[in-house]
Enzyme design. Structure first.
Site, short mmCIF file in Angstrom:
data_model
loop_
_atom_site.label_atom_id
_atom_site.label_comp_id
_atom_site.label_asym_id
_atom_site.label_seq_id
_atom_site.Cartn_x
_atom_site.Cartn_y
_atom_site.Cartn_z
N ASN A 1 40.13 43.05 38.61
CA ASN A 1 39.13 42.22 39.30
C ASN A 1 38.04 43.15 39.82
O ASN A 1 38.22 43.82 40.82
CB ASN A 1 39.82 41.47 40.46
CG ASN A 1 38.83 40.69 41.30
OD1 ASN A 1 37.67 40.51 40.92
ND2 ASN A 1 39.29 40.20 42.46
N TRP A 2 36.93 43.17 39.10
CA TRP A 2 35.86 44.09 39.47
C TRP A 2 35.08 43.64 40.70
O TRP A 2 34.26 44.38 41.22
CB TRP A 2 34.90 44.27 38.29
CG TRP A 2 35.39 45.21 37.23
CD1 TRP A 2 36.62 45.81 37.17
CD2 TRP A 2 34.67 45.66 36.09
NE1 TRP A 2 36.70 46.60 36.05
CE2 TRP A 2 35.51 46.52 35.37
CE3 TRP A 2 33.38 45.40 35.58
CZ2 TRP A 2 35.10 47.14 34.18
CZ3 TRP A 2 32.98 46.01 34.41
CH2 TRP A 2 33.83 46.87 33.71
N LYS A 3 35.27 42.38 41.09
CA LYS A 3 34.51 41.82 42.23
C LYS A 3 33.01 41.99 41.95
O LYS A 3 32.61 41.90 40.78
CB LYS A 3 34.97 42.45 43.54
CG LYS A 3 36.50 42.35 43.70
CD LYS A 3 37.01 42.69 45.05
CE LYS A 3 38.53 42.57 45.06
NZ LYS A 3 39.11 42.76 46.38
N HIS B 1 40.56 33.08 44.96
CA HIS B 1 40.71 34.41 45.57
C HIS B 1 40.41 34.32 47.07
O HIS B 1 39.55 33.55 47.49
CB HIS B 1 39.75 35.39 44.89
CG HIS B 1 40.02 36.81 45.26
ND1 HIS B 1 39.59 37.35 46.45
CD2 HIS B 1 40.74 37.77 44.64
CE1 HIS B 1 40.01 38.60 46.53
NE2 HIS B 1 40.71 38.88 45.44
N GLU C 1 48.74 37.35 46.35
CA GLU C 1 47.90 38.36 46.99
C GLU C 1 47.95 38.17 48.51
O GLU C 1 47.17 37.38 49.06
CB GLU C 1 46.45 38.22 46.51
CG GLU C 1 46.26 38.55 45.05
CD GLU C 1 44.92 39.23 44.78
OE1 GLU C 1 44.92 40.24 44.09
OE2 GLU C 1 43.89 38.76 45.28
N SER D 1 45.93 46.12 46.78
CA SER D 1 45.90 47.59 46.81
C SER D 1 46.88 48.24 45.83
O SER D 1 47.44 49.28 46.14
CB SER D 1 46.18 48.11 48.22
OG SER D 1 45.26 47.58 49.13
N GLY E 1 42.23 45.31 42.10
CA GLY E 1 40.83 45.32 42.51
C GLY E 1 40.26 46.72 42.41
O GLY E 1 39.88 47.18 41.33
P1 PGA Z 1 42.59 45.48 45.75
O1 PGA Z 1 42.05 44.02 45.38
O2 PGA Z 1 43.45 45.94 44.62
O3 PGA Z 1 41.34 46.28 45.92
O4 PGA Z 1 43.35 45.30 47.04
C1 PGA Z 1 42.87 43.06 44.81
C2 PGA Z 1 42.14 41.74 44.82
O5 PGA Z 1 41.46 41.45 45.82
O6 PGA Z 1 42.22 40.99 43.84
#
Ligand code: PGA
Length: 255
Positions: free
Chosen positions: A9-11, A94, A164, A213, A234
């Site tokens: 998930n590149w956001k 999300h 999540e 994370s 992420g």
């Molecule tokens: P993260 O993000 O791995 O940076 O915690 C995961 C997500 O929000 O999908």
């Protein structure tokens, strides 16, 4: 054994298409070894048409859709549009979108729309905090019940559920690490809830991944000791070396 699914998930990253292309150029060198895992990258949707033929081993996904097909919805993108531009998966519900105001009812409409468009919904659920008294189980049960309302038995096996816990996501202030025990108990609970709504067979078939994370350090422990069918990654997905290291760890656990 089910193939593991690793989703990046590149956001709202990277800032330029040049950087996105460079990620894929590096990834192409790292993907030939992939045989046992399904790898999905969800970039910002405007990059999809440019990235869509970059790799045969990487499937593209979106990070959101609107629930309607077409019409007067300024600024929105439909599932069909995403599909037409190369996406086959879409992240829905999300916590960062829930924080902007999305509720379970809206997410439920989006799950239905994604399925109708041929996209695999990656439905995110997870509690904000772990308070005393185990109310977080009720929180997740409520999210699942509401977001899956009206989803048929035929469709549920196509949905990926991403657990999540918001308190473990890298962008959460004062976050803390989830333990394999934290993750395992909730994944078992999610399967039990899906089993109660549908059937034990369908609960067994439904893919449940973990996100929060995930990094190269704890991926091995998380994949082998939680019952997760893969990860939603992420921050670590922005670095192709780290991301494919996580994919490799998942592959090793599938054997
Ligand atoms: P993260 O993000 O791995 O940076 O915690 C995961 C997500 O929000 O999908």
């Amino acid at each position: 054994m089910l193939k593991k699914t690793v989703i990046g998930n590149w956001k709202m990253n990277p800032v330029t298409i040049k950087e996105a292309k460079s990620w894929f150029a590096k990834a192409v060198k790292l993907t030939p070894a992939i045989k046992q895992a399904t790898v999905v990258i969800c970039p910002p949707s405007i990059y999809l048409p440019i990235l869509k033929d970059s790799s045969k081993k990487i499937i593209l996904g979106g990070q959101n859709i609107f629930w309607g097909d077409t019409g007067a919805f300024t600024g929105e993108i439909s599932g069909e549009m995403l599909y037409g531009n190369g996406a086959r998966y879409v992240i829905l519900g999300h916590s960062e979108r829930r924080a902007l105001g999305e509720n379970n009812e809206l997410i439920n409409k989006k799950v239905k729309s994604a399925l109708a468009s041929g996209l695999v919904p990656i439905l995110c659920v997870g509690e904000l905090e772990r308070r005393e008294g185990h109310t977080y189980f009720d929180e997740v049960k409520m999210e699942l019940g509401a977001c899956l309302k009206g989803i048929s038995k035929d469709s549920i096996a196509k949905v990926i559920i991403a657990y999540e816990p918001v308190w473990a996501i890298s962008s959460t202030k004062d976050r803390r690490d989830a333990t394999p025990d934290d993750i395992r108990e909730m994944i078992m609970f999610i399967r039990k809830t899906v089993s109660d709504i549908y059937s034990p067979e369908l609960a067994h078939k439904t893919r449940v991944v973990y996100g929060g994370s995930v990094n190269t350090r704890d991926a091995n422990d998380f994949i082998n000791n939680t019952g997760a069918d893969g990860f939603l990654v992420g921050k670590a997905s922005l670095d192709p070396e780290k991301f494919f290291e996580i994919v490799k760890i998942c592959e090793a656990s599938s054997k």
